[in-house]
Each structure stands twice: as structure tokens, then as C-alpha cells.
Design an enzyme around this catalytic site. Structure first.
Site, PDB file in Angstrom:
ATOM      1  N   SER A 356      14.244  38.349  18.385  1.00 51.55           N
ATOM      2  CA  SER A 356      15.477  39.132  18.416  1.00 51.55           C
ATOM      3  C   SER A 356      15.272  40.368  19.264  1.00 51.55           C
ATOM      4  O   SER A 356      14.148  40.892  19.374  1.00 51.55           O
ATOM      5  CB  SER A 356      15.870  39.555  17.000  1.00 51.55           C
ATOM      6  OG  SER A 356      14.940  40.495  16.479  1.00 51.55           O
ATOM      7  N   ASP A 357      16.343  40.847  19.900  1.00 49.91           N
ATOM      8  CA  ASP A 357      16.298  42.201  20.428  1.00 49.91           C
ATOM      9  C   ASP A 357      16.127  43.119  19.221  1.00 49.91           C
ATOM     10  O   ASP A 357      16.381  42.726  18.078  1.00 49.91           O
ATOM     11  CB  ASP A 357      17.590  42.519  21.204  1.00 49.91           C
ATOM     12  CG  ASP A 357      17.400  43.646  22.211  1.00 49.91           C
ATOM     13  OD1 ASP A 357      16.443  44.427  22.057  1.00 49.91           O
ATOM     14  OD2 ASP A 357      18.207  43.753  23.146  1.00 49.91           O
ATOM     15  N   TRP A 358      15.697  44.348  19.459  1.00 54.63           N
ATOM     16  CA  TRP A 358      15.318  45.224  18.361  1.00 54.63           C
ATOM     17  C   TRP A 358      16.531  45.534  17.481  1.00 54.63           C
ATOM     18  O   TRP A 358      17.501  46.111  17.921  1.00 54.63           O
ATOM     19  CB  TRP A 358      14.680  46.482  18.932  1.00 54.63           C
ATOM     20  CG  TRP A 358      13.194  46.343  19.177  1.00 54.63           C
ATOM     21  CD1 TRP A 358      12.231  47.243  18.808  1.00 54.63           C
ATOM     22  CD2 TRP A 358      12.491  45.259  19.799  1.00 54.63           C
ATOM     23  NE1 TRP A 358      10.973  46.774  19.170  1.00 54.63           N
ATOM     24  CE2 TRP A 358      11.107  45.557  19.772  1.00 54.63           C
ATOM     25  CE3 TRP A 358      12.890  44.037  20.366  1.00 54.63           C
ATOM     26  CZ2 TRP A 358      10.125  44.706  20.288  1.00 54.63           C
ATOM     27  CZ3 TRP A 358      11.920  43.185  20.887  1.00 54.63           C
ATOM     28  CH2 TRP A 358      10.558  43.519  20.841  1.00 54.63           C
TER      29      TRP A 358
END
Length: 857
Positions: A356-358
């Protein structure tokens, strides 16, 4: 394409070297893309110790000795100017200006081969052997990030870290942000890594060689910092011109350009033993409402316009993918099963892991295809959560992470495990070689948009005094952690590096004023300055100069889109005021993307650099004074107005209703400067374009064209092929499907350029079959930009499908129906003319016949 008599005369080869050169040409080895040594000052008396010199590091100083090599002893970097100039400058930054060649320049060869990691199947076999030995706790350690407390990263960790598993010799993952280089998160790291040109600047090189050289150097810096993964490349195709992160995206506005450069980036980085993470998947084309908006994209547009760079990175062996913040058709991208499993893992054949992106994960999404939660603070992939998931899905995610580790031998090469990595994070991994390469790349990326009356390059013979104007000429880099610049502005960019997670502080920046002034004074040119944006002061200085150089800029950053496409600080008014009073005006623009230029008709020359990193000033100087002829091309269209772009949407649902009609593909948009445009200090003619020839393996068809230098200076160009597909393809304009940067072409000589077209590059996506359709025929338009076509070739495509025609009975029925309709209309018209109204049709006649007109043929 090599005329030996012309070449011998141009490069000044000694007679004794003629046989050697001829042998090189006949052997097909003459692909040295460097400036001729004979054109350099002080060439006489150099390289006398070598009977037949081939290449040299040259100096501007008369008393300096050159470094010289023979053809039998060519260094590995002596392939093209970007790497060669950097290599020579790095040997002695004060002595050597660059590389040159005694051999005749020729067309570039194939992209240099780089080390490739272990094959996927071999890595997966090793992962399968280890997987049964992992406990559920150890599997969880592979699938969740560590090191963050809320939104603060703790010392000794990378932006993306996982735990090591010592008992099984499983390394940690040490991943860092990457858009302009290694992200220098804390102040004790400043000055320890190179601030490179932005990925959009690299896109402006249109040069796979340059991108691969950059990526290798980048991978080495990451490895030196103890990182084994790089959170890049960013490959999204631009849709919104005001997107705050456009400077990060190597695709510019075109999927084919992005595909070629993304693949070169992945191969280069991963050749150093550092794995790449492509991002942001998918449809993250604006920052406005990026956490909540839903990008709704039809299937054809997705596969034709936005997926190709991701597919190219997959085909190049990219190790990991980062899913994006936005929703796709109402479902969060990191929880979108159709996107992650259906498109990426199944249809694209992606074999690595998806992270995932952060903070972009919103739920336990392992069943939907997400493999790793970053940065781990949400605890969505907790041990308890994993224990409730299907075992085969947990094992698949762990297997994908382990496979990446084995592919890159991370078990044996990883230098540290967080939080014990502070020593490596503070290590200085930059140096003269990388700084020289950054300068060479920035120089190569500069795009000359306009050059009236050949004002550039400037020389001491024609110019005695220049004025450098504008506050951007002396702008400082921005450090979001500095007390005097604002600790909370993490997403703010500057005129050298865009803002946000991809920002790198250019500690040793060469400002435009510093770079230009240094070289100008070396040439004996006086420099006047006005480093404010005060038009009155600027005009006063400009009146005393032969040429006025206005430096103007804007920037952008993550999490928000640009408010408009104008330059900062009322620069438009400043340029207009100087242009009205000055004798000759050159405008230098530093920008994160497309920008408006309402004053362009009132100035002589315009150049653009898409955030050039720490060597910005030296790059400007190299081009302005002719040390390097401009070679960049626009990776975006420069619009006439903001109405000629797509604006960011504030709607919760962003419909990509324009489909394929973005940038130059939209015939309703007007360009101030078209996509692919870029001038140099000479002119080229295109002749004799033909289809056919000895194509490389995997290429279905080739277009050959001869490019001749009709000017008075050596130069390079980018030959671009725009394919006109049948109307049923859905394209309203020809689209870029091939390009090639030439080697150096001397005045009066030519090069034969072969443009390759694979089956995929000749096809369009058919929604009904969900396959790529190969048409029966097409037209290749070859030229200097999307709007500057020099040659066109019609050709049939081997194996292409002829358009389907209606069956004969259907055609006959249609004709019969038309005849009956015409007869009926004629009958009604005659009845009205003779006054009859007693038929069953009279009511229809009275209501409608006055408004009815028979079509004119």
C-alpha cells in the site's frame, strides 16, 4: 549513412588513422556518439603518444594535457555523451570539460546490457523451499511495515522497513523514497546524496541510454545508504496539467514514452541489486481529494493510455508495486480486487508483491490482492488479522516477498536491519562522478522551444554584456526540516526539486546565476544582474546589456494541485516589461510541468528545464554558450491557455469522460508548443522514409528514414513516429508508437534511422474481445514533433485483420429501404403540390411537410 570523405574532413582524422576508421565502420563498431575532437580548441599536440587515438577527455586550457585512448582500449563509458562527459568531468572537475572522439560519429547501437537479477521461476522455487519453515508470526513480519509512530519516522529506520528474521537468515526490507534521489529525511543526512533532475526532466531527454545511466547511479547511491529497495519509478501518465506530482512521473503525457523510459529505469536500478517499486497504481492523476475521489475510467482508455507504463515495468521485471490513495470505480485502489488481482497479477502477469501507499490501506485487503501494509501503524495486517485469512492467500503474499529477496540475493547483500541503520543512512554516497552525471543529465534534458534569428548559442564574438534577471536566478533550495524555512511544510517544493516524499534538498546547488556567470566570465563576457522581480530595476539593467536573460520559475508538491499554470512572482509581467525595453531577451523556465507563456511572441529565445536538480545552473550555462547543443524534447504539451488542458476535479467522482483525448491526442486543444517539440543549433531534413528492412527479433515492422544535417553545427535529434490507426481504433489523431534519439550528426552528413514497431505498438485495444487488435493497414507519420511531420508511409501490417463489411443481403435490404423511403416522400410531396388532402396521410402532411427538407446530394 556514413560518408567517409565528409567525415574525415569534419573530424580532422590523420591520414594514418583512415584504415583503422574504415575497419571500425565496416565492422559495425562505429557507434561512438561523442563530439568530434577536431572541433575543440587546443586539439593540436594532444594525444601524440597514441598512434591512432579514438576518444579523449578534453580540456579548455591550452596547457592542460588530455587523457586519450586508442580504439583497442576504449573505456566502457565511451558510448554516448551523457555518460562519457560525466566520466571525464569526474576525473578532474577543473581540468576536463567532457569527452570527444577522433572516430567518425555514427548511429547509436543497442541499449547497453546490464546485470539482471535471478529469474522469477528460480527465485520462486527458493521461496517455496523456505516458506514451510516460517511460522505465522514470521510471515506477518514480511507483510507489515515498522518504524513509524503516528506520522513520525523513528531514527535508524527507512521510510519503508520490515523486520529481519535472523533464525532463517531472512533480511529486512529497507526501502526509501526516490523521485529526485535518496530522501534525506533528517538534517544529519543533508548533503550526503545527489539531488538529481526530476523524473519529468529525464522524460524530456527522450533517451533510454540516459535514463538507464541515471538509474544505475541511483541504485548505487541507495545501496551505499543500506537500502535494498527504491520506492520508484513513478510512471503515471499525466492527465491533469496542474497535478502537483507531475514532476515525479517519467511518462509525461504519453504511454509509449513512459513505457520505454520506465523499463530503462527498472533495468538500471535493479542491475545494482536494489529492487524497484513502480507506483502509483492506478489512476492517481490528480492530488485534489486524492484520499477520497473515485477515478472512473473505461476499459479501453485504461489499457491504451494509463496501463502501458505499468505493463512495461512488469515486463522489465519490476519487483514490487505500490497501490494508490484514490478509489477506482468506487473501491479503494488498495482494496480493489479487480485492479490488483484481475488486472495487475493476472492479466499483466505481475509476479512481485503489492504494497500500500503509506496509510492507503483501509481494511484487511489480503483477499483482494494486497500483500503488504505500509507503514504498518494502522495494524490492518496484525498477527490476529492474518490468522483469520485463508492460509493459501497468506502464503502467496509471503512467497511473493521472499521471491523478491531471492531474486536480488538480499539475504547476503543487505547491509543492516532497522533500527540499526543510522550509520548507513548518514553515509555520504554522492561524489564527483554522480555530480558530473547529474550535470550531464540536466543539460541533456533542457528543451529549446524558440530561438529567433539563431540568437543562441551566445559567444564572446557577438555578445559583450549580458544581464541576468529575476529572483529565480538566485533561489535557495527548500529544506522542510530547517527552522528558518518552516518545519511543517513537508510537501513544499523548490525550483530544483518538487515537494513531498520525493523531495531532495539540493545542499550544494549551483544556482542559475552562479552557473551562467562563471562560464560567461571565463569567455570574457560581462555580467550585470537584477535578482529581484522589480520590473523597473530589471529594465534599467537590461538596457545596458546586449542580451537579457530572465530566469523564471514555479514549483509544486505532493498532496495538492497547482492553483494555475502561471509562473511565480508575477514573472509574466516581469518578462513582458523586459521584452518591451531590452534589445534581445532569452527566457529560462524552471517548472514541474506545463506552464503558460503569454509573452512568448515578444522574446527571442525560450528554454525550459523541468526541475533540474543541484546542477541546474551549470546545465543552463552549457546550453546557453554552446558547450552542449540542446537535445531535449517536450514530454508534455505546452498549452495555449488553461482551457487547452484538463483541470483537477473537485467532484467525489472523477469521470475520465474525455477517454483517449488528452494532450496532443485531443484535436480541440491548441498548443503553444506541441508535444515532442524541441529545437537545437542546427536543422535536419528527413528523406526517403520506407517500410521494411532487417528488423530486430520481436519486431513486426520497421520504418527506415534518412536524417540529414542541413545546418552548420553538429547535432542530435529525436526521430518520432506517430501512428495513424483506422477510425475504429478510437484515436482522433496519430499517436506516438516509436522514437529514437540519433547519434551526433555532422553538418552535411546523414544517419539512417530504423524505427521499430512491435505487434503491440501497431495494435489498438478492442473492448469486445478484451484483446489487442492488429489492423490490416496504418500510416506512419515521422517527424520532429506531434505537429511537425516530415515523412508519411502507408503500409499493410502482416497478420492484420481487414475491416468487416456487411453481408450482401444486408446491403441490398438497406438499399431497398432507402428507395422505398424516397418514393414515399416523393409521393407525399406531389400530393401536396396538386392540392390532394383526402388520404390517410393528409394529417401527417399538414403537421410535418412544411418543416421537411429532402437531403441534397
Amino acid at each position: 549513412g556514413v560518408d567517409l570523405k565528409v567525415v574525415m574532413s569534419a573530424v580532422g582524422l590523420p591520414h594514418t588513422a583512415a584504415i583503422l576508421v574504415l575497419l571500425e565502420v565496416l565492422r559495425g563498431c562505429c557507434c561512438i556518439d561523442l563530439e568530434p575532437c577536431n572541433l575543440k580548441a587546443h586539439v593540436q599536440g594532444q594525444c601524440t603518444g597514441i598512434a591512432a587515438p579514438a576518444v579523449a577527455c578534453w580540456s579548455k586550457e591550452a596547457e592542460a594535457r588530455w587523457l586519450c585512448w586508442s580504439a583497442e582500449d576504449l573505456p566502457a563509458w565511451a558510448v554516448h555523451a551523457v555518460s562519457a562527459d560525466a566520466a571525464c568531468q569526474a576525473k578532474d572537475t577543473t581540468a576536463f570539460a567532457g569527452a570527444c572522439s577522433f572516430l567518425p560519429p555514427g548511429p547509436r547501437g543497442e541499449l547497453p546490457h546490464v546485470f539482471e537479477p535471478l529469474a522469477w521461476d528460480a527465485a520462486q522455487s527458493l521461496a517455496d523451499e523456505l516458506l514451510p519453515r516460517l511460522t505465522i508470526e514470521e510471515k506477518q513480519m514480511l507483510l507489515q511495515g515498522i518504524g513509524w509512530k503516528g506520522y513520525d519516522l523513528t531514527h535508524g529506520h527507512y521510510v519503508g522497513s520490515t523486520r529481519a528474521i535472523p533464525r532463517l537468515n531472512v533480511s529486512s526490507l529497507n526501502m526509501q523514497d526516490a523521485a529526485a534521489g535518496f530522501r534525506l529525511y533528517w538534517r544529519d543526512m543533508l548533503g550526503t546524496a545527489t539531488c538529481w533532475p526530476s523524473l519529468l526532466a529525464l522524460a524530456a531527454t527522450w533517451d533510454e541510454f540516459a535514463v538507464q545511466d541515471f538509474a544505475v547511479a541511483l541504485g548505487k547511491e541507495f545501496s551505499g545508504k543500506g537500502a535494498n529497495g527504491i520506492l520508484g519509478p513513478s510512471v503515471n501518465v499525466h492527465r491533469v496539467a496542474r497535478n502537483g506530482r507531475n514532476f515525479e512521473y517519467i511518462s509525461g503525457e504519453d504511454p509509449h514514452l513512459g513505457s520505454k523510459l520506465a523499463a530503462a529505469y527498472v533495468r538500471g536500478v535493479q542491475s545494482t541489486g536494489v529492487f524497484a517499486v513502480m507506483k502509483h497504481f492506478a489512476f492517481n492523476e490528480q492530488e485534489t481529494n486524492r484520499y477520497s475521489e473515485s477515478s472512473n475510467v473505461d476499459e479501453k482508455t485504461a489499457w491504451e493510455l494509463y496501463y502501458p507504463p505499468f505493463q512495461a515495468a512488469v515486463d522489465a521485471g519490476v519487483a514490487a508495486t505500490m497501490c494508490s490513495y484514490n478509489k477506482v470505480h468506487g473501491v479503494q485502489a488498495c482494496s480493489n480486487k479487480e485492479l490488483l488481482l484481475g488486472v495487475l497479477k493476472q492479466r499483466m502477469g505481475f509476479q512481485g508483491f503489492i504494497q500500500s501507499d503509506w496509510w492507503a490501506a483501509h481494511e484487511m485487503s489480503l483477499p483482494e490482492g494486497l500483500d503488504q501494509e505500509m507503514p504498518g501503524t494502522q495494524n490492518l495486517f496484525s498477527l490476529n488479522a492474518l490468522a483469520q485469512q485463508p492460509v493459501d492467500r497468506v502464503d502467496d503474499a509471503a512467497r511473493r516477498v521472499l521471491s523478491v529477496m531471492y531474486r536480488f540475493d538480499l539475504m547476503n547483500t543487505t547491509k543492516c536491519a532497522a533500527p540499526e541503520c543510522s550509520k548507513f543512512l548518514r553515509a555520504n554516497v554522492s561524489g564527483p562522478q554522480h555530480r558530473a552525471l547529474a550535470r550531464s543529465l540536466a543539460t541533456e534534458s533542457i528543451v529549446l522551444l524558440k530561438n529567433s534569428d539563431s540568437l543562441l548559442p551566445l559567444s564572446s564574438e557577438s555578445v559583450k554584456t549580458i544581464a541576468i534577471i529575476g529572483s529565480a536566478a538566485v533561489a535557495k533550495p527548500f529544506d522542510s526540516s530547517a527552522k528558518d524555512q518552516g518545519r511543517s511544510q513537508w510537501a513544499r517544493g523548490d525550483y530544483y526539486s518538487g515537494g513531498g516524499s520525493g523531495h531532495v534538498v539540493a545542499s550544494g546547488v549551483v544556482t542559475p546565476l552562479a552557473g551562467i556567470k562563471k562560464l560567461a566570465e571565463t569567455l570574457g563576457i560581462e555580467v550585470l544582474t537584477s535578482t529581484t522581480d522589480d520590473p523597473t530595476e530589471a529594465v534599467e539593467v537590461a538596457r545596458n546589456a546586449d542580451v537579457s536573460i530572465v530566469v523564471a520559475a514555479t514549483t509544486s508538491g505532493e498532496a495538492s494541485d497547482r492553483e494555475h499554470l502561471h509562473l511565480d512572482g508575477d514573472a509574466d509581467d516581469l518578462i513582458a516589461a523586459v521584452a518591451e525595453q531590452a534589445e534581445k531577451v532569452v527566457v529560462l523556465i524552471q517548472t514541474p510541468g506545463a506552464v503558460l507563456m503569454p509573452w512568448r511572441d515578444s522574446v527571442e529565445s525560450v528554454l525550459v528545464l523541468f526541475l533540474g536538480g543541484e546542477e541546474t545552473g551549470n546545465a543552463w550555462a552549457n546550453v546557453l554558450f554552446g558547450e552542449h547543443a540542446p537535445a531535449g524534447r517536450l514530454p508534455v504539451m505546452i498549452p495555449e491557455s488553461e482551457a487547452d488542458t484538463i483541470a483537477p476535479s473537485t467532484s467525489p467522482v472523477v469521470e475520465y469522460s474525455e477517454g483517449l483525448d488528452t494532450s496532443y491526442r485531443n484535436p480541440g486543444f491548441t498548443a503553444a508548443f506541441p508535444f515532442g517539440h524541441g529545437l537545437t543549433y542546427t536543422t535536419f531534413a528527413y528523406v526517403a522514409a520506407v517500410a521494411g528492412g532487417n528488423c530486430s527479433a520481436g519486431v513486426l515492422l520497421c520504418i527506415n528514414v534518412t536524417v540529414r544535417n542541413d545546418g552548420s553545427r553538429p547535432g542530435r535529434t529525436v526521430v518520432q513516429l506517430y501512428l495513424e490507426l483506422p477510425a475504429l481504433s478510437g484515436y482522433k489523431t496519430p499517436v506516438l508508437r516509436s522514437f529514437k534519439k540519433t547519434g551526433l550528426i555532422l553538418p552535411g552528413t546523414s544517419q539512417q534511422v530504423m524505427l521499430h514497431l512491435s505487434s503491440k505498438e501497431l495494435s489498438y485495444y478492442d473492448v469486445d474481445s478484451r484483446q489487442w487488435q492488429l489492423p490490416y493497414s496504418a500510416v506512419a507519420h515521422v517527424g520532429e514533433s506531434s505537429a511537425d511531420i516530415r515523412q508519411s508511409v502507408n503500409f499493410e501490417i502482416p497478420g492484420g485483420v481487414r475491416p468487416a463489411f456487411p453481408s450482401l443481403p444486408l446491403v441490398l435490404c438497406g438499399i431497398a429501404g432507402l428507395v422505398i423511403a424516397c418514393a414515399l416522400i416523393s409521393f407525399l410531396r406531389r400530393r401536396r403540390e396538386d392540392g390532394s388532402s383526402g388520404s390517410a396521410f393528409s394529417a401527417l402532411e399538414q403537421r410535418n411537410m412544411d418543416d421537411f427538407e429532402l437531403p441534397q446530394r
